[in-house]
Design an enzyme around this catalytic site. Structure first.
Site, mmCIF file in Angstrom:
data_model
loop_
_atom_site.group_PDB
_atom_site.id
_atom_site.type_symbol
_atom_site.label_atom_id
_atom_site.label_comp_id
_atom_site.label_asym_id
_atom_site.label_seq_id
_atom_site.Cartn_x
_atom_site.Cartn_y
_atom_site.Cartn_z
ATOM 1 N N ASP A 1 0.841 -1.192 0.000
ATOM 2 C CA ASP A 1 0.000 0.000 0.000
ATOM 3 C C ASP A 1 0.878 1.245 0.000
ATOM 4 O O ASP A 1 2.065 1.176 0.343
ATOM 5 C CB ASP A 1 -0.907 0.003 1.237
ATOM 6 C CG ASP A 1 -2.178 0.810 1.045
ATOM 7 O OD1 ASP A 1 -2.262 1.567 0.054
ATOM 8 O OD2 ASP A 1 -3.087 0.689 1.891
ATOM 9 N N LYS B 1 -1.952 7.842 6.651
ATOM 10 C CA LYS B 1 -2.654 7.357 5.473
ATOM 11 C C LYS B 1 -4.093 7.855 5.512
ATOM 12 O O LYS B 1 -4.571 8.272 6.553
ATOM 13 C CB LYS B 1 -2.645 5.824 5.424
ATOM 14 C CG LYS B 1 -1.271 5.242 5.096
ATOM 15 C CD LYS B 1 -1.254 3.727 5.096
ATOM 16 C CE LYS B 1 -2.284 3.100 4.211
ATOM 17 N NZ LYS B 1 -2.225 3.537 2.809
ATOM 18 N N GLY B 2 -4.742 7.794 4.386
ATOM 19 C CA GLY B 2 -6.152 8.167 4.341
ATOM 20 C C GLY B 2 -6.465 9.365 3.480
ATOM 21 O O GLY B 2 -7.600 9.829 3.453
ATOM 22 N N GLU C 1 -8.038 -0.029 4.768
ATOM 23 C CA GLU C 1 -6.587 -0.200 4.657
ATOM 24 C C GLU C 1 -5.995 -0.718 5.963
ATOM 25 O O GLU C 1 -5.127 -1.605 5.962
ATOM 26 C CB GLU C 1 -5.928 1.129 4.271
ATOM 27 C CG GLU C 1 -6.172 1.548 2.829
ATOM 28 C CD GLU C 1 -5.645 2.931 2.511
ATOM 29 O OE1 GLU C 1 -5.364 3.197 1.342
ATOM 30 O OE2 GLU C 1 -5.521 3.761 3.444
#
Length: 237
Positions: free
Chosen positions: A83, A96-97, A105
């Site tokens: 990722d 993240k996001g 995720e």
């Protein structure tokens, strides 16, 4: 070399870790999309793998590229999740996001034996926080949840403006899980582990974009080539 080429280089290097028969977590975002496309080429050439997508967008990409898919209801664990990330610090903690898929995720990453983060080297930072921290929330009681988030920030010695994320059409952005995202401009997060714990304790917070201790390695592509950084193990491990 442009940014897109660097992302593809990082994805190609991570693909070298994939072996026949593996069960893979498939990340979300522009860099992860490169990985899915390259994986599809290997599958077409005979590689036997199966993937769990972290978003509906990734599911569509994987289907288009011919990558077989499953779910975490049908298999017990994943060998590797690959990722991207919005920020990566020297301890391999992540933000993240940015694409809004942080909940799925994190579920997929936590179900994996290893998580490999792929990115261009602009994502490598000395301290997390310049990129807005996404906090996925339930719409009900949002005012109370925001006040609790502000209190958690204060207790962790950070502060900044918060805003409910909007989609391109101007309406509130809704995640694949039906939740909203509050983005917090914090600037610098001195204690990401402490902040992650404080946010997780808030009832209205579904999940947050601090990924602590999940990434086992990072593959960074830059003008001088590929760097692979392994997470340092705590003493005694």
């Amino acid at each position: 070399m442009n940014m897109d080429q660097l992302k593809r280089q990082a994805a190609a290097r991570a693909l070298e870790e994939v072996r026949d028969g593996m069960q893979l977590g498939l990340g979300t975002g522009s860099t992860a999309k490169h990985f899915v496309e390259l994986l599809g080429e290997r599958v077409a050439a005979g590689l036997k793998v199966i993937g769990v997508p972290t978003s509906e967008a990734t599911r569509a990409d994987a289907t288009r590229c011919g990558v077989p898919l499953t779910t975490l209801d049908e298999i017990e664990h994943l060998d590797i999740t690959i990722d991207g990330a919005d920020e990566i610090d020297p301890e391999l903690n992540l933000i993240k996001g940015g694409g809004g898929a942080l909940l799925r995720e994190k579920i997929v990453a936590a179900a994996s034996d290893r998580m490999i983060v792929i990115a261009d080297d602009t994502k490598w930072v000395p301290t997390l926080g310049k990129f807005p921290l996404p906090v996925e929330v339930i719409p009900f009681g949002l005012g109370a949840t925001r006040r609790a988030i502000e209190k958690a920030f204060a207790e962790c010695s950070v502060s900044g403006q918060m805003a409910v994320r909007k989609a391109k059409d101007g309406h509130v952005f809704v995640t694949d899980g039906g939740h909203w995202i509050v983005d917090a401009q914090l600037g610098r997060i001195v204690d990401p582990s402490g902040l992650a714990e404080a946010l997780s304790a808030i009832p209205g917070v579904v999940e947050h974009g601090l990924f602590i201790g999940l990434a086992s390695s990072a593959v960074l592509a830059g003008g001088e080539g590929i760097r692979v950084i392994e997470r340092r193990k705590p003493k005694g491990d």
